[in-house]
Enzyme design. Structure first.
Site, PDB file in Angstrom:
ATOM      1  N   ALA A  73      -1.802  -7.674 -14.741  1.00  0.00           N
ATOM      2  CA  ALA A  73      -2.663  -6.588 -15.202  1.00  0.00           C
ATOM      3  C   ALA A  73      -3.021  -6.708 -16.676  1.00  0.00           C
ATOM      4  O   ALA A  73      -4.015  -6.136 -17.122  1.00  0.00           O
ATOM      5  CB  ALA A  73      -1.984  -5.252 -14.940  1.00  0.00           C
ATOM      6  N   GLY A 108      -1.426  -6.373  -6.443  1.00  0.00           N
ATOM      7  CA  GLY A 108      -1.905  -5.899  -5.152  1.00  0.00           C
ATOM      8  C   GLY A 108      -2.864  -4.731  -5.275  1.00  0.00           C
ATOM      9  O   GLY A 108      -3.297  -4.362  -6.365  1.00  0.00           O
ATOM     10  N   ASP A 152       1.560 -11.143  -6.188  1.00  0.00           N
ATOM     11  CA  ASP A 152       2.467 -11.813  -7.120  1.00  0.00           C
ATOM     12  C   ASP A 152       3.931 -11.513  -6.830  1.00  0.00           C
ATOM     13  O   ASP A 152       4.804 -12.375  -7.022  1.00  0.00           O
ATOM     14  CB  ASP A 152       2.111 -11.496  -8.578  1.00  0.00           C
ATOM     15  CG  ASP A 152       1.942 -10.009  -8.867  1.00  0.00           C
ATOM     16  OD1 ASP A 152       2.291  -9.177  -8.008  1.00  0.00           O
ATOM     17  OD2 ASP A 152       1.454  -9.682  -9.962  1.00  0.00           O
ATOM     18  N   THR A 153       4.214 -10.319  -6.333  1.00  0.00           N
ATOM     19  CA  THR A 153       5.602 -10.002  -5.993  1.00  0.00           C
ATOM     20  C   THR A 153       6.078 -10.834  -4.813  1.00  0.00           C
ATOM     21  O   THR A 153       7.226 -11.287  -4.781  1.00  0.00           O
ATOM     22  CB  THR A 153       5.759  -8.510  -5.666  1.00  0.00           C
ATOM     23  OG1 THR A 153       5.218  -7.739  -6.731  1.00  0.00           O
ATOM     24  CG2 THR A 153       7.217  -8.144  -5.478  1.00  0.00           C
ATOM     25  N   THR A 201       5.577  -5.883 -15.634  1.00  0.00           N
ATOM     26  CA  THR A 201       4.861  -4.626 -15.826  1.00  0.00           C
ATOM     27  C   THR A 201       5.376  -3.588 -14.835  1.00  0.00           C
ATOM     28  O   THR A 201       5.616  -2.433 -15.174  1.00  0.00           O
ATOM     29  CB  THR A 201       3.348  -4.837 -15.633  1.00  0.00           C
ATOM     30  OG1 THR A 201       2.891  -5.835 -16.549  1.00  0.00           O
ATOM     31  CG2 THR A 201       2.586  -3.549 -15.882  1.00  0.00           C
TER      32      THR A 201
END
Length: 482
Positions: A13, A83, A233-234, A255
């Site tokens: 982000a 996401g 990404d997670t 983040t």
């Protein structure tokens, strides 16, 4: 000896990177090199927070060209991002409307409206996804209510990494792990829930077939394979989390902080719903049973507001402050995107009769203490869901470099904490590409490579870090905030 050069595009982000992984097919060594880094931030369009897709695409291509211009042969490319955010395309593949950012306020109050109309339990039983105000379900509801004229222009709905893959290859692919973050995928069939689409008034033809990662999407410039990776990404980070056993939990710290378990079945019962647990898609038929925590967003905003340039020094100053003087609920909506994080924290403490932190170190200590408390709370919830205590916690991602927070986590959770790898999302992205290139077979095999290539740091609970009675009092104070 053959070296495979693999480009992992990792967008967050606040920043993006094009990383180059070099993988030896002989000794299985993995090395990472940052090729290109660029800022990412919201842009304002007609009073809304949006993403600049053209800018992101341009920066990605700049990074890929740097690799090509260095004389190295590029063997594959993969893209992962955050996401929930999406892109609408018309019949010519052009973007329809703005690409809203998840922190935009247009969804304020929408989640509650949808829950009232459909029923909270019905939504959760279908999707297994936790209730967050910015889930794609509520973003799309806001869009259909505010801009119904757009509907006739749209042919395709894609998530942001799928859009970027499309721009590189001309091929639309809808990747599974990111699709599950929308709260529109039925967890029982791993496909779009048609009843939810009907509720939104959106045709199923927009959404297409969901595909699991680990295959080629298309070619960039007609020569370099672009692979479908775990594009949330997670999900990529969890692939690289070297879990010590089946009862170990992971904490993807950045983040956002995302704490969870790697399981073969989703958990969508009433206890999971009440704990606001999410069941996002993983790879190898696994699910990420986890909880979203606001994470280091609060600390990052503090550093920006107070013009902090030496972050390690601030962490040391925070460590020297008295513990647990001020506690907040990091997941409170007032911290999602306040005009001033400092004022939001101070106002929260004022409203909850807490000591009001004033110095930057006091504010940082408040954030770290509160995050560690929340990690403890979520760890206990996860243990309750699986019916077994958490055996260890693996902290991965950029936040794993914060040794003070890692130690607090070990102290409060009462278990061993293992920190690393730092570049978790990038490595998981690379792991998926290695699977698509037939170099490895599954996540378990890749995690063994991660441990061999990237040493972990261990943190143990300190036996006397705080008197038990004092801690119990602070723990009760914190629980009352949630």
């Amino acid at each position: 000896m053959t070296i495979l050069n693999i480009a992992a595009v990792d967008l967050g982000a606040s920043s993006g990177r094009v990383m180059l992984a070099s993988y030896s097919t002989e000794n299985h060594k993995i090395s990472l090199e940052e090729i290109h880094r660029f800022k990412n931030q919201f842009v304002s369009q007609n009073g809304h927070e949006c993403w600049d897709l053209a800018y992101l695409e341009n920066e990605i291509v700049n990074g890929l060209r740097k690799i090509s211009n260095s004389g190295r042969t590029l063997h594959s490319i993969g893209i992962d991002t955050w996401g929930v955010d999406y892109v609408l395309l018309d019949q010519n593949g052009e973007v329809v409307g703005p690409t809203y950012a998840y922190r935009d306020h247009r969804t304020d109050g929408v989640m509650q409206k949808v829950q009232a109309e459909l029923g909270k339990e019905v939504i959760y039983r279908k999707t297994g996804i936790q209730f967050l105000t910015f889930n794609t379900l509520y973003q799309l509801k806001a869009m259909t209510d505010e801009n119904p004229a757009w509907l006739s222009q749209v042919k395709d709905f894609v998530m942001i990494p799928d859009y970027l893959n499309y721009r590189l290859t001309g091929v639309i692919n809808r990747e599974y792990t990111n699709a599950t973050t929308t709260q529109l995928v039925n967890v029982n069939i791993d496909s779009w829930d048609t009843a939810l689409l009907d509720y939104l008034g959106l045709p199923a033809s927009w959404f297409g077939r969901i595909r699991h990662p680990g295959h080629q999407v298309g070619l960039w410039e007609n020569r370099v394979p672009v692979m479908s990776v775990a594009s949330h990404d997670t999900a990529s980070a969890v692939i690289s989390a070297p879990l010590s056993d089946e009862n170990a939990a992971y904490l993807c710290s950045g983040t956002w902080s995302l704490m969870g378990l790697d399981t073969t079945t989703p958990c969508t019962d009433e206890c999971a719903m009440n704990a606001n647990i999410t069941n996002e898609g993983g790879i190898d038929g696994h699910y990420r049973v986890l909880k979203n925590i606001m994470g280091l967003w609060l600390f990052n905003r503090l550093c920006t507001e107070r013009d902090v340039t030496d972050i390690p020094a601030l962490v040391k100053q925070a460590e020297a402050e008295l513990p647990f003087q001020s506690l907040i609920n990091p997941n409170a909506e007032c911290f999602l995107n306040p005009s001033s994080m400092v004022e939001a924290i101070q106002q929260y403490c004022r409203e909850h009769n807490q000591v009001i932190p004033k110095t930057t170190a006091q504010l940082a200590r408040c954030i770290f203490d509160s995050l560690a408390m929340l990690y403890r709370k979520v760890a206990l919830e996860l243990a309750g869901l699986q019916g077994k205590p958490i055996s260890a916690l693996h902290i991965v991602g950029g936040g794993s470099q914060n040794a003070f927070l890692n130690q607090l986590c070990a102290d409060l959770c009462g278990i061993d904490v293992f920190a690393g790898p730092v570049e978790a999302s990038v490595l998981g992205n690379v792991g998926c590409q290695l699977m698509a290139l037939d170099q490895i077979h599954n996540a378990a095999e890749f995690r063994q490579l991660v441990v061999k290539n990237f040493p972990l740091k261990q943190f143990k609970k300190r036996p006397h870090f705080m008197p038990a009675s004092d801690f119990e009092e602070k723990w009760c104070e914190f629980c009352a905030l949630n």
